[in-house]
Design an enzyme around this catalytic site. Structure first.
Site, PDB file in Angstrom:
ATOM      1  N   LYS A 490      19.406  67.435  -9.139  1.00 31.58           N
ATOM      2  CA  LYS A 490      20.725  67.921  -9.574  1.00 31.58           C
ATOM      3  C   LYS A 490      20.717  69.442  -9.612  1.00 31.58           C
ATOM      4  CE  LYS A 490      19.101  67.349 -14.278  1.00 31.58           C
ATOM      5  NZ  LYS A 490      18.969  66.464 -15.409  1.00 31.58           N
ATOM      6  N   TYR A 715      26.165 101.493 -16.647  1.00 31.70           N
ATOM      7  CA  TYR A 715      27.338 101.324 -17.496  1.00 31.70           C
ATOM      8  C   TYR A 715      27.022 101.570 -18.976  1.00 31.70           C
ATOM      9  CZ  TYR A 715      29.911  99.185 -13.627  1.00 31.70           C
ATOM     10  OH  TYR A 715      30.552  98.937 -12.452  1.00 31.70           O
TER      11      TYR A 715
HETATM   12  C1  LIG Z   1      17.668  66.275 -15.751  1.00 34.44           C
HETATM   13  C2  LIG Z   1      17.271  64.940 -16.149  1.00 34.44           C
HETATM   14  C3  LIG Z   1      15.929  64.536 -16.060  1.00 34.44           C
HETATM   15  C4  LIG Z   1      14.804  65.451 -15.687  1.00 34.44           C
HETATM   16  O1  LIG Z   1      14.380  66.179 -16.811  1.00 34.44           O
HETATM   17  P1  LIG Z   1      13.204  67.250 -16.745  1.00 34.44           P
HETATM   18  O2  LIG Z   1      13.045  67.694 -18.130  1.00 34.44           O
HETATM   19  O3  LIG Z   1      13.669  68.339 -15.860  1.00 34.44           O
HETATM   20  O4  LIG Z   1      12.029  66.551 -16.198  1.00 34.44           O
HETATM   21  C5  LIG Z   1      15.649  63.212 -16.337  1.00 34.44           C
HETATM   22  N1  LIG Z   1      16.613  62.349 -16.705  1.00 34.44           N
HETATM   23  C6  LIG Z   1      17.909  62.716 -16.822  1.00 34.44           C
HETATM   24  C7  LIG Z   1      18.913  61.711 -17.226  1.00 34.44           C
HETATM   25  C8  LIG Z   1      18.276  64.025 -16.561  1.00 34.44           C
HETATM   26  O5  LIG Z   1      19.542  64.393 -16.701  1.00 34.44           O
END
Ligand SMILES: *Cc1c(COP(=O)(O)O)cnc(C)c1O
Length: 820
Positions: A490, A715
């Site tokens: 993701k 800035y």
């Molecule tokens: C993002 C996510 C993970 C992965 O988590 P990490 O801490 O990056 O290993 C696993 N399960 C779900 C449902 C997630 O949203």
């Protein structure tokens, strides 16, 4: 291969058991990868078992393809394949090594082996080039230096080779013995001792001893005596007559003195007999000087004249010799391999290409291979490779390369020089193609790459695909072999670039992908990603897309279940879904009181197949939440059992994220969901050194300014150098994802290895750093994070977490991918 072997010979060498043998068949190629086979009849396929896959799974397809001889583990059932020759052994990897040991024993010319922590590949490449002016050199392709890489390198030695250079790399105790037995070097080079891979060893001394054991039987050993631990140990272990030490102090076989010059350095080597040789080298950094010193001494030891060595050095450059995947013009993909000069390297590049997602056409831009040996023979093999990998167009540069014209009259275009190629190359003729650019250094193919790559704005994110594989295997080892792995890609794969990462993960053998939204999944499918994909957050408007692109939504409430179920009924579709169970996150998911309703919904709607049931831990990375995590896992066990009562098939059950894999190995269930760990951050801190960072964010200096005392910077006049100084402006700002909280000294970058703190406020597209007293110029590279700047530390500095830093990097920053 040096010498063909018959099946009975293989049986003898590997102490194997033979089924359906054929004494007439001789083997001239040994393959462990089903995609790399050129002559099926004459190939022995060795079925290795790895974290990724079992080579034996490919046997049916290879038998079909015409492979006749297979080496397999003893538990393989030979009766299933009555028509092929099966040789069974206790351990196929060991058998592969025994075959290599045998082949090596037939080669009577010098074998040079390089061990040490850093610089092995560079020393090998440079020595190969310098010796290559006079001799036919066999050398390990890229960094094929491991338990499996070394045998493959040895199988690359042919009868015409006059010297072989083999790297030896280990990552844990006990590995060197097998390499030593295979390589049996005549001449050894020990580069240096560093702290990499320290995890696998008890102490620095034990790591050093293990590395040195490769030289047990070598006649000579070249080493730098200036690392005290190294020289003490070497001098204690080996007889003096075998040692060729060099040092910047007097008292060793070679005394070196270095004079730095405007560009490069002059290097003077005085031998113990007082003869002196001077070399001009084009580098001035310590590491390159150390590497070239090893190379010069090795070449002299092998009898090459100082003049010829100098000639060779002047053609070297301290170049990037990585195989790199970059975005090309008009959506093409470029594989940049402009530092390759032999067949072995070409094969590695072709294999890498084959692993990428498919593109419209395959185009090869290739120079003469600067490899000693008969051109007819070499180009015969190149022809076969081109056929096998099915190119649509070939551009050849050089002389001998024209031998290909005869074979491919329709799609070979030849040029006598790179300039000629460039002047007829129309970048607009390429679109959505895969372009492999591979040529020897002297052809200067960088210019071709420049012409065909997407314009790169000052900042790039470089992703190391080997490190990604390393991290994946680290987690794989913590898991039981049958536990499946879903990789979370993701948010653009945590900033790394979803498609390329997903493609690599698919090659590594992961089981599932997870994305946040359906359009992320659609993008992956459009680029040819085939793994099943779970979508965390699906909107009603995208049910059609999910169905069309075979995406599997997460269902987290009764209302959502009903709406998806009725959509499927109306459209006569079925869909695979995942059930999110809320055990404490209180984000999405079914709660305990909703389970009865959920069970009724499942029973009433068989058009929705439950692919999996999962929960998510809220604090797996923190000790203080350990009890809470356990209570979540226990609650989940009960709730999923309750749900499973109404399901007649077996959905996958999963709960652990990266931190959970480390902290709660007893709750792996059927699958885990790996995220941040794959990208190189071990959030629990328990295995901080075991992972490799996969990404390096780099930018360049646009301008240097010298400031008077009291002048302000940026800035709101926040930056000031009280007594004046020098600043550098970088092409990186908060719009690129460089957090504004790094302003005013909270953040720093590395320029030529030195820390330069941010001064003043970070601007939208730029920021300024203090480089007072540093030797820097416009165009120099600045490292924002990577190997030497840990993400965890940076995140702590501004009160956030590595996840945020990774995912913030804007998509306008170009991602490039490489194998190191
Ligand atoms: C993002 C996510 C993970 C992965 O988590 P990490 O801490 O990056 O290993 C696993 N399960 C779900 C449902 C997630 O949203």
């Amino acid at each position: 291969m040096f010498q063909e072997v018959s099946q009975p010979q293989i049986v003898e060498i590997t102490a194997g058991l033979l089924f359906n043998g054929n004494d007439e068949l001789f083997i001239s190629q040994i393959a462990i990868d089903s995609r790399q086979i050129l002559h099926p009849e004459k190939t022995l396929f060795v079925a290795l078992r790895g974290a990724k896959a079992d080579g034996a799974d490919f046997i049916p397809q290879l038998a079909e393809f015409g492979v006749k001889t297979f080496l397999v583990h003893h538990d393989f059932d030979e009766n299933v394949f009555p028509d092929i020759c099966i040789i069974k052994v206790a351990d196929t990897r060991r058998a592969l090594q025994l075959l290599a040991k045998y082949e090596r024993s037939l080669f009577t010319n010098p074998v040079v082996s390089i061990a040490g922590s850093n610089g092995k590949t560079i020393v090998k490449e440079w020595l190969g080039q310098i010796l290559g002016q006079k001799y036919a050199v066999a050398k390990s392709p890229k960094s094929y230096n491991s338990q499996v890489g070394v045998p493959l390198s040895i199988f690359g030695i042919e009868t015409y080779h006059q010297v072989a250079i083999l790297e030896a790399g280990i990552s844990k105790a006990g590995e060197m013995a097998a390499l030593e037995e295979m390589i049996k070097p005549d001449l050894g080079i020990f580069t240096n001792l560093g702290t990499a891979h320290q995890e696998g060893f008890e102490s620095l001394e034990s790591k050093l001893n293990e590395k040195l054991s490769i030289f047990e039987d070598s006649n000579l050993l070249i080493y730098c005596a200036d690392q005290k631990l190294v020289s003490d140990q070497i001098e204690a272990l080996f007889p003096a007559e075998k040692l060729i030490g060099w040092s910047d102090r007097a008292g060793y076989e070679f005394t070196r003195s270095v004079k730095l010059k405007e560009s490069g350095a002059r290097l003077i080597l005085m031998k113990s007999d007082l003869s002196t040789h001077t070399f001009q080298v084009p580098f001035s950094d310590m590491a390159s000087l150390e590497n070239i010193t090893h190379v010069i001494i090795a070449a002299m030891t092998l009898g090459q004249s100082p003049e010829s060595i100098q000639e060779g050095i002047s053609h070297l450059k301290s170049v990037d010799m990585r195989l790199t995947l970059k975005p090309g013009i008009n959506d093409s993909l470029l594989i940049d391999d402009t530092y390759n000069n032999d067949l072995a390297g070409l094969k590695v590049a072709l294999d890498f290409m084959q692993q990428q997602r498919p593109k419209r056409r395959k185009i090869l831009i290739l120079s003469d291979l600067l490899q000693q040996g008969s051109p007819e023979k070499i180009y015969e093999e190149v022809t076969e490779l081109i056929r096998k990998y099915q190119f649509d167009q070939i551009f050849g540069v050089g002389k001998e390369i024209f031998l290909l014209e005869r074979e491919f009259p329709e799609f070979f275009k030849g040029f006598t020089s790179t300039g000629e190629l460039l002047s007829s190359l129309d970048p607009e003729a390429f679109a959505n193609d895969m372009i492999l650019i591979t040529g020897a250094r002297v052809f200067g193919f960088e210019e071709v790459v420049n012409r065909l790559q997407q314009r790169i704005h000052g900042t790039t994110l470089e992703i190391n695909l080997n490190a990604l594989t390393h991290n994946y295997n680290f987690y794989k080892k913590l898991l039981s072999p049958k536990t499946k792995v879903m990789v979370m890609v993701k948010a653009f794969a945590y900033g790394g670039g979803a498609v390329e990462i997903a493609n690599q993960i698919q090659t590594m053998g992961a089981d599932y992908l997870g994305v946040a939204f359906s359009d992320e999944g659609v993008a992956l499918r459009k680029q040819g990603i085939k793994l099943p994909i779970m979508v965390l957050n699906t909107m009603e408007e995208s049910f059609e897309l999910c169905s069309e692109f075979d995406l599997e939504p997460v269902v987290f409430s009764p209302e959502f279940f009903e709406s998806l179920a009725s959509w499927c009924t109306i459209h006569h579709r079925t869909m695979r879904i995942h059930l999110d169970i809320d055990t404490g996150m209180h984000r999405l998911g079914f709660e305990r009181k909703q389970l009865d309703g959920l069970k009724e919904l499942i029973q009433a709607n068989p058009q929705l197949e439950i692919a999996s049931v999962y929960t998510h831990l809220v604090g797996a990375d923190e000790e203080i939440h350990q009890e809470f995590s356990l209570s979540q896992l226990k609650a989940f066990e009960k709730m999923k059992n309750d749900i499973l009562q109404v399901i007649t098939y077996k959905p996958l059950i999963h709960a652990l994220n990266s931190a959970g894999i480390v902290a709660f190995p007893d709750f792996q269930f059927d699958m885990v969901r790996l995220g941040i760990g794959l990208y190189g951050v071990e959030v629990t801190g328990k295995h901080a050194l075991a992972l490799r960072p996969i990404s390096t964010l780099k930018t360049t200096i646009s301008q240097i300014k010298t400031l008077e005392p009291g002048e302000t910077i940026g800035y709101s006049r926040k930056g000031i150098l009280i007594s004046g100084g020098k600043i550098a402006t970088l092409a990186l700002g908060y719009a690129d994802g460089y957090d504004r909280r790094f302003s005013n000294g909270k953040g720093y970058v590395l320029i030529n290895g030195k820390k330069a703190p941010v001064i003043g406020n970070v601007c939208m597209d730029m920021c300024m750093v203090d480089v007072s007293g540093m030797d820097v110029k416009a165009g120099d590279e600045a490292i924002v994070y990577g190997e030497k700047i840990s993400l965890k530390e940076l995140a702590d500095q501004i009160g956030t977490i590595p996840y945020e830093l990774l995912t913030n990097i804007s998509t306008r920053v170009k991602r490039i991918y490489y194998l190191d």
